[in-house]
Scaffold this active site. Structure first.
Site, mmCIF file in Angstrom:
data_model
loop_
_atom_site.group_PDB
_atom_site.id
_atom_site.type_symbol
_atom_site.label_atom_id
_atom_site.label_comp_id
_atom_site.label_asym_id
_atom_site.label_seq_id
_atom_site.Cartn_x
_atom_site.Cartn_y
_atom_site.Cartn_z
ATOM 1 N N SER A 71 1.283 -36.536 -36.163
ATOM 2 C CA SER A 71 0.040 -37.279 -36.375
ATOM 3 C C SER A 71 -0.919 -36.466 -37.253
ATOM 4 O O SER A 71 -0.631 -36.205 -38.417
ATOM 5 C CB SER A 71 -0.581 -37.629 -35.023
ATOM 6 O OG SER A 71 -1.612 -38.576 -35.179
ATOM 7 N N ASP A 102 3.183 -43.506 -33.639
ATOM 8 C CA ASP A 102 2.689 -42.137 -33.563
ATOM 9 C C ASP A 102 3.657 -41.222 -32.809
ATOM 10 O O ASP A 102 4.101 -41.533 -31.704
ATOM 11 C CB ASP A 102 1.327 -42.141 -32.867
ATOM 12 C CG ASP A 102 0.580 -40.838 -33.054
ATOM 13 O OD1 ASP A 102 1.126 -39.789 -32.668
ATOM 14 O OD2 ASP A 102 -0.535 -40.869 -33.586
#
Length: 531
Positions: A230, A373
């Protein structure tokens, strides 16, 4: 002896006639043809004067080859009829066609390697290496056979003799595709791992600045391997690929977050209902292309300063949600990672996949896989980083592992950590909301991986830095006052952990022993002769 243009044209005509008759026309055949020209004083002038025509020939050759490949019938199962005929193609014929194509591809790779080995100049060497890169990308199945026939040895010898940076860069990419990493720069493997956290990524930059100050080196000089998830993915490419200064990265990163996360609640709520994403995903993708670039992952290996980098996403449309690794390298052909991954994606695609936080941005599809994610499955990617690094350098010890977290809240008196939205201590946890939050908290917890690694790795090798914050700032927070307080907390953390940072810097600066240098020289000698 002056250059004989008539002889050159005769060779060209004969070769092209032969290739068209075999229905195989490759750019590297032109390279081999040119390598037959006898060396003389006039050849260099001739090649320079005909460079544009040579490029034109290359393009025409490549177009012809691509059209031939496209026109080749592909069979997926059962008996099929060849287009334009009434002939039924049996499985035996399909297998025979497949074997023939595979044989031709291996032959082409061997042909290219022979051309690289005999190239009389850097122009032809570069052309041959680019052809090899194209062949390996289009037909990855020929890689193992190319390695067995001495591809690594040929490329290493060529790199040793090459003078131009463009030729050396192309050779580095070709070696990366073959899974050959150069030896590490320090006493062992030095790994940097960065977890997710949105705007809290500025904490990582503050801590990296501390290490810069103590070592006098840039992050890409301190570490051999970067791994991020991320926010960590964004920072890994900014630091490792673009080699920007930490101050520049901080200013650009904060500006990027302000542009993306600063929107009205009404707009965000509407997008969340219709697209399952609160923020403008199209704008996010546009900004990512500008911020990290659209180069392919493997192409970053052309830069000798670029470390090995992997970023992690979560694939959510398979039987089990699992980590997916975007690499700027290829693993050695004898080894296979426990994690599915690729090196063919573009940089912005890797970041987009790794940072596709549910409800914040839309999920991201690359071919048949849907990514979200990476923090869903590996908010602390350090274990993945260790696994990947040991596959690249299996005989090299771990010198230093530095893990940067993006902040944590002060523990509550009960000993449990407190975070926004998490169930209160003592809660029965019977509601679906509490159950979901507890599961999510467990899945994204970084502490479990930290405890495991601190038990397995020596104290002077493994370092985890994760500042305590007065208030755990949300990953999309845009309030400048909270940003200022977050920086104050980080500076306080740096002062309290001065000794720990000094120990990490000392470990990172350890140089190779005399024995290791001799061993590296012996390995290079062996590779140049026998690989």
């Amino acid at each position: 002896m002056p250059f004989n243009s008539w002889k050159f044209l005769t060779h060209l005509k004969e070769t092209l006639s032969k290739l068209v008759g075999d229905k195989q026309l490759h750019t590297w055949d032109i390279v081999q043809l040119l390598s037959r020209i006898p060396q003389s004083q006039d050849i260099g002038e001739y090649l320079r004067s005909t460079e544009k025509r040579l490029v034109s020939v290359q393009l025409s050759v490549q177009q012809f080859y691509n059209s031939a490949v496209t026109a080749t019938p592909k069979f997926k199962g059962g008996d099929r009829t060849t287009p334009g005929t009434d002939e039924t193609v049996s499985w035996k014929k399909i297998r025979r066609i497949s074997r023939t194509q595979h044989s031709l591809e291996n032959s082409s790779a061997a042909h290219i390697l022979d051309t690289i080995q005999k190239a009389p100049g850097e122009e032809l060497l570069l052309l041959g290496v680019e052809s090899l890169i194209s062949c390996l990308k289009q037909h990855p199945e020929v890689r193992s056979n190319a390695i067995k026939t001495g591809a690594v040895r040929i490329l290493l010898n060529a790199r040793r003799k090459a003078d131009s940076e463009s030729a050396k860069g192309a050779l580095r990419e070709a070696l990366a595709l073959l899974g050959h990493p150069d030896p590490v720069g320090g006493r062992g493997i030095r790994i940097l791992s960065i977890d997710g956290g949105g705007i809290r990524g500025v904490l990582v930059l503050e801590m990296l600045k501390k290490l810069e100050e103590l070592t006098g080196k840039k992050p890409h000089e301190m570490f051999d391997f970067f791994c991020g998830v991320s926010t960590g993915a964004v920072l890994s490419y900014s630091i490792g690929v673009h080699l920007r200064s930490l101050d520049e990265i901080m200013a650009r990163y904060e500006g990027l977050c302000q542009e993306i996360f600063n929107q009205s609640r009404i707009m965000g709520t509407g997008k969340l209902v219709w697209r399952h994403a609160y923020y403008d995903t199209a704008l996010w993708e546009e900004k990512l292309k500008d911020y990290v670039g659209s180069s392919s992952l493997i192409a970053t290996s052309r830069d000798s300063h670029c470390p090995k980098i992997c970023v992690v996403s979560a694939v959510v449309n398979q039987a089990q949600v699992s980590p997916y690794v975007f690499r700027n390298y290829s693993l050695p052909w004898r080894f296979q990672s426990e994690y599915e991954g690729t090196h063919t994606a573009q940089i912005w695609e890797a970041v987009r996949a790794s940072a596709a936080a549910p409800t914040y941005f839309e999920e991201f599809r690359i071919r048949d896989l849907i990514h979200q994610d990476g923090g869903i499955v590996a908010n602390n990617p350090t274990a993945i980083a260790l696994h990947e690094a040991k596959l690249l350098w299996p005989d090299t010890p771990i010198q230093c592992v530095v893990f940067f977290g993006t902040g944590r809240s002060v523990p509550s008196p009960s000993g449990r950590k407190s975070s926004p939205g998490s169930p209160k201590a003592g809660s029965e946890g019977t509601s679906w909301t509490n159950k979901f939050l507890k599961i999510l908290d467990s899945a994204t917890d970084t502490q479990a991986v930290h405890i495991m690694l601190s038990d397995l790795l020596p104290q002077e090798v493994y370092f985890r830095f994760n500042p305590y914050l007065t208030e755990l700032v949300g990953m999309v927070e845009t309030d400048q006052e909270k940003h200022t307080q977050m920086r104050r907390d980080t500076l306080m953390y740096l002062r309290r952990n001065e000794d720990k940072f000094k120990q990490a810097a000392k470990t990172l600066m350890l140089e190779k022993t005399v024995f290791q240098k001799l061993k590296d020289q012996a390995n290079v000698h062996r590779e140049l002769r026998y690989v």
